[in-house]
Structures are given as C-alpha cells and as structure tokens.
Motif scaffolding. Structure first.
Motif, PDB file in Angstrom:
ATOM      1  N   PRO A 282      -5.473   1.175   8.160  1.00  0.00           N
ATOM      2  CA  PRO A 282      -6.578   1.164   7.197  1.00  0.00           C
ATOM      3  C   PRO A 282      -6.752   2.516   6.505  1.00  0.00           C
ATOM      4  O   PRO A 282      -6.936   3.545   7.148  1.00  0.00           O
ATOM      5  CB  PRO A 282      -7.797   0.807   8.040  1.00  0.00           C
ATOM      6  CG  PRO A 282      -7.385   0.915   9.461  1.00  0.00           C
ATOM      7  CD  PRO A 282      -5.908   0.858   9.524  1.00  0.00           C
TER       8      PRO A 282
ATOM      9  N   ASN B  73      -9.291  -2.724   5.286  1.00  0.00           N
ATOM     10  CA  ASN B  73      -9.025  -1.356   4.864  1.00  0.00           C
ATOM     11  C   ASN B  73     -10.226  -0.444   5.119  1.00  0.00           C
ATOM     12  O   ASN B  73     -10.202   0.733   4.835  1.00  0.00           O
ATOM     13  CB  ASN B  73      -8.700  -1.352   3.367  1.00  0.00           C
ATOM     14  CG  ASN B  73      -7.397  -0.649   3.086  1.00  0.00           C
ATOM     15  OD1 ASN B  73      -6.876   0.073   3.927  1.00  0.00           O
ATOM     16  ND2 ASN B  73      -6.878  -0.845   1.888  1.00  0.00           N
TER      17      ASN B  73
ATOM     18  N   GLN C 256       0.826  -1.199   0.000  1.00  0.00           N
ATOM     19  CA  GLN C 256       0.000   0.000   0.000  1.00  0.00           C
ATOM     20  C   GLN C 256       0.872   1.266   0.000  1.00  0.00           C
ATOM     21  O   GLN C 256       0.563   2.248  -0.665  1.00  0.00           O
ATOM     22  CB  GLN C 256      -0.893  -0.057   1.241  1.00  0.00           C
ATOM     23  CG  GLN C 256      -2.087   0.833   1.184  1.00  0.00           C
ATOM     24  CD  GLN C 256      -3.275   0.271   1.957  1.00  0.00           C
ATOM     25  OE1 GLN C 256      -4.216  -0.230   1.374  1.00  0.00           O
ATOM     26  NE2 GLN C 256      -3.242   0.371   3.264  1.00  0.00           N
TER      27      GLN C 256
END
Ligand SMILES: *Cc1c(COP(=O)(O)O)cnc(C)c1O
Length: 429
Positions: free
Chosen positions: A306, A249, A190
C-alpha cells in the motif's frame, strides 16, 4: 500551502506543484508541513455548516492563500455534486454510503476534486494524467476528466482482474481517455506508474501527473466526508465513534486520520483488509513483509504494497499517537460472502469491500461505542458476485446500464516499462 517530500525533507513544494507532480524525488510522497487544528468552538461551528461550505473551509485551511476561498468553493461545488448518506443498520452501527456519485464508488470524491484543480492548471498548458487502478479509481478519474481540454488520461489496470462492469464503466469512453490492460496485477501497474515518474525526460515532455491516491488533492478531498459523516450523526453517537475503513492503498484511511488530527472526534479507526494483509500483519507483528498479491472478491483492496502507508506512519509520529491505537482485522472471501448474506437478511444490500469493513466493526465494537463502516462502492458495481452470493438479480443503475453494451477500447501491454514508455510517447504527445 507547503508540502515536503517524505523521502527528502528539503524538497518543499506548493499545493499546485504537488498536485501537478504527484510524487516528489525518489518517488517520495508529499506531506503537509502543517496540519490545521480546530479548537472546540471552530469545530462545533463547522459541524453546523452544510457539506459544501464546510468542505471549502477544510480544503482552504490546507491550501491557504494559493487558491482563494471562492475558487475552492467553486471546485467543491462542481466536484461534490452528489449526496453521501449515513444509513443506520443496527442500533449502534451505520453505513456511510460514499457511492452515490457518477461512477458509483467513493473514488468520485477525490477524482472529481482533483479534476477541478487540474482543469485550472491545464488552462494554459497541456498535461498527461497517468494512473494505475485496481478498478474504481480508473472510472472516477476517466469520467472526471473526460473531454477536458488539454488533458490526456492514461489508465493502467490489471488485465482480467477487475470486474466486467468496472471495465465497461471507463474503457468505453475513448477520446482523451486511453486505457491499457496490463498483463499482471495491480502492484505491477503501480510499479509501472512509479517508473514513469522516475523518468525525467518522460515527465518533462508529457507534463506527467498522477491521479492515484498518492496525489494530495485526492487525499484532502476525502477528509471532507469524514466531517460530513460526523455532522450527520446524532450528538450522542459522536462521543465514542469507531470508523471501519475497507483498505487497499490506504488513502481512505489516511484521509480519516487527517480528519482526526484536525480535531474531528473519532475514538479509533479500524484498518480492514481482505487476505492481502500486509498492514494488519505489520501492526500485530511489527514486520513489513508484503506477500504476493492474491485475487479476492474485494478486488479494489488486492494490494500488498500500500502506497499511502508512509503517510500514516508519519502522521502517527507527528501526532505522537501509538500505532497500536490503530485497530485492524482481516476477512477472507468465505467470511465476506457470509457477511454480504447476513447484511442482506437485515434488508441491507452491500458488496464485498463494504462487507469486509462491516464484519470487523461488528466483531470488534464495544458496548459503549458507536460504529460507522465505509460503504465504498455501490453493490451493483460488483453485481456478478453479489447476485451469486445473495441469489438475486440486482437491477443495474442507469450509470452502468448505459455502458454495459458498449465496445471496450483498451490496449493491452505486458508489465514492461520500455513498452509503456513507447506507448506514452505515441498517445500523449
Ligand atoms: C479503492 C477502493 C478501496 C480501497 O481504498 P484505499 O483508499 O485504496 O484504501 C475500497 N473499496 C473500494 C470499492 C475501492 O474502490
């Protein structure tokens, strides 16, 4: 539709721009300037519509005149071409099965709708989709974009941290689908994606777009199934409805909260996580303290930072809701296994993510409430664990059987942005 950047209110973009860009400046998330609000009469009317019609209304209410309703309807028809099922498990609990799409997880809803929207945008300009996956987004996005003209797809996933079947599902396609096993965890993947979006040159030259749940088109698509779930419930069960969302997430929960903000009657939501519990700890102690990510049976929820959380906080502020109205709970692997077994003894085969959501719902549901838990993946997608936990051999659904013996085309990279950058220039231009 106008959206603003949560990190910089003055950056405002259209829906198409937000879909194309994914993130705003400083990696800020886009958030709708206005949230459509239904009155009781409208809501009753919409709940009587069929899934496709109602979903087109919901999406059009956000998108506005940027894309005509007929075109939105066409996208919805192509994207949501599989059923969703509300399956009663106990007298006051039902499972909302969101996994009947082509890649057997709820990510098909968002991934397929986004692909429809982007296909329209890409009709006159090549684009590159860059996305990180904890397992299921990759499959949904890869299948939704496979062989689409003018679209290159690059998917990063944590090496050895997704199941072999998850990997087979999207790393065996080839052609315009490029997959990279990153030596690291999902948070590393990410972070790399975010770095790429901070790189103006890269972004411009490759026309980079993200398909993560940060992309607003995915989020909006997911609002639709909350409405459909309520529409499928008996009227008496709609009054005291509690929905438990297995969260990683937090895109799925964000979409549910948007549905509530629009007027969908949901008494409360439960944020259900595994031991990667940044949000439950934040809700009970008031401190945001992400830990190192821990690998669990519910690997799609192995996220300790998240992405969507700022959207949830903003929504609560704007709606004047109190954060302590958001219920929460944490389930470790041992309890997850026990719960999968319990559900199996009731005749219901589940998988770890859905079991986490069920466990917390079961423990927290009050007598006068009706509970729905989101079943986010088909049990066969986590066959290795599920077979072991319930000591049975599940049959492989056709979508998986077809790919189970194909070679994997993935590249491998360390979690290093300079190397990823090089890769992107080589493969996406
Ligand atoms: C992605 C995923 C989740 C988590 O959803 P978020 O929107 O990231 O919170 C839960 N279960 C499964 C099976 C998933 O693939």
């Amino acid at each position: 539709m106008k959206l603003y950047n949560l990190k910089n209110q003055s950056e405002q973009v259209s829906f198409v721009q937000a879909v194309k860009q994914g993130l705003g400046q400083q990696q800020g998330l886009f958030f709708p300037l206005n949230i459509p609000k239904l009155n009781d009469e409208q809501l009753a009317k919409w709940l009587q519509c069929d899934f496709i019609t109602r979903s087109s209304y919901i999406l059009s209410a956000y998108i506005g005149d940027e894309i005509p309703l007929e075109q939105v309807t066409e996208c919805v028809k192509q994207a949501f071409n599989f059923p969703l099922v509300v399956r009663p498990i106990e007298e006051n609990i039902a499972s909302l099965e969101l996994y009947h799409g082509p890649t057997l997880a709820f990510k098909d809803f968002g991934g397929r709708f986004m692909a429809q929207i982007l296909a329209q945008i890409a009709s006159n300009q090549p684009i590159t989709i860059l996305t990180a996956t904890s397992g299921d987004t990759g499959a949904a996005v890869a299948h939704a974009f496979y062989r689409l003209k003018n679209v290159q797809v690059i998917i990063l996933y944590p090496k050895n941290k997704i199941t072999p079947l998850q990997e087979k599902l999207f790393c065996t396609l080839g052609e315009n689908i490029h997959t990279i096993a990153i030596k690291g965890d999902f948070d590393d993947c990410q972070r790399l994606v975010k770095q790429a979006f901070d790189d103006e040159e890269l972004k411009r030259l490759l026309c980079l777009t993200s398909a993560n749940s940060i992309n607003i088109s995915r989020l909006l698509a997911q609002i639709c199934y909350y409405f459909e779930a309520v529409a499928q419930l008996a009227v008496e069960n709609r009054q005291q409805l509690v929905i438990s969302v297995p969260s990683g997430n937090f895109g799925n929960l964000t979409a549910g909260l948007f549905a509530k903000a629009m007027g969908l009657p949901v008494k409360r939501f439960i944020a259900a996580t595994n031991v990667n519990d940044t949000v439950p700890r934040y809700l009970s102690e008031g401190k945001w303290l992400p830990n190192q990510t821990i690998a669990t049976l519910s690997n799609a929820m192995d996220v300790s930072q998240p992405n969507n959380w700022p959207r949830i906080e903003t929504l609560f502020q704007r709606q004047k809701w109190e954060l302590d109205e958001l219920s929460h709970g944490v389930v470790d692997d041992r309890m997850t296994e026990k719960t999968v077994q319990q559900l199996a003894s009731k005749g219901y085969i589940s998988e770890p993510h859905s079991a986490v959501a069920y466990r917390i719902l079961r423990d927290q549901l009050q007598d006068d409430e009706y509970g729905l838990f989101l079943s986010t993946a088909h049990p066969a997608k986590f066959k290795q664990s599920v077979d072991r936990i319930i000591a049975k051999t599940l049959p492989l659904p056709a979508a998986l059987a077809k790919r189970a013996n194909l070679p994997i085309f993935s590249h491998q990279l360390p979690a290093d942005f300079a190397l990823l950058r090089k890769f992107l220039f080589m493969h996406a231009t």
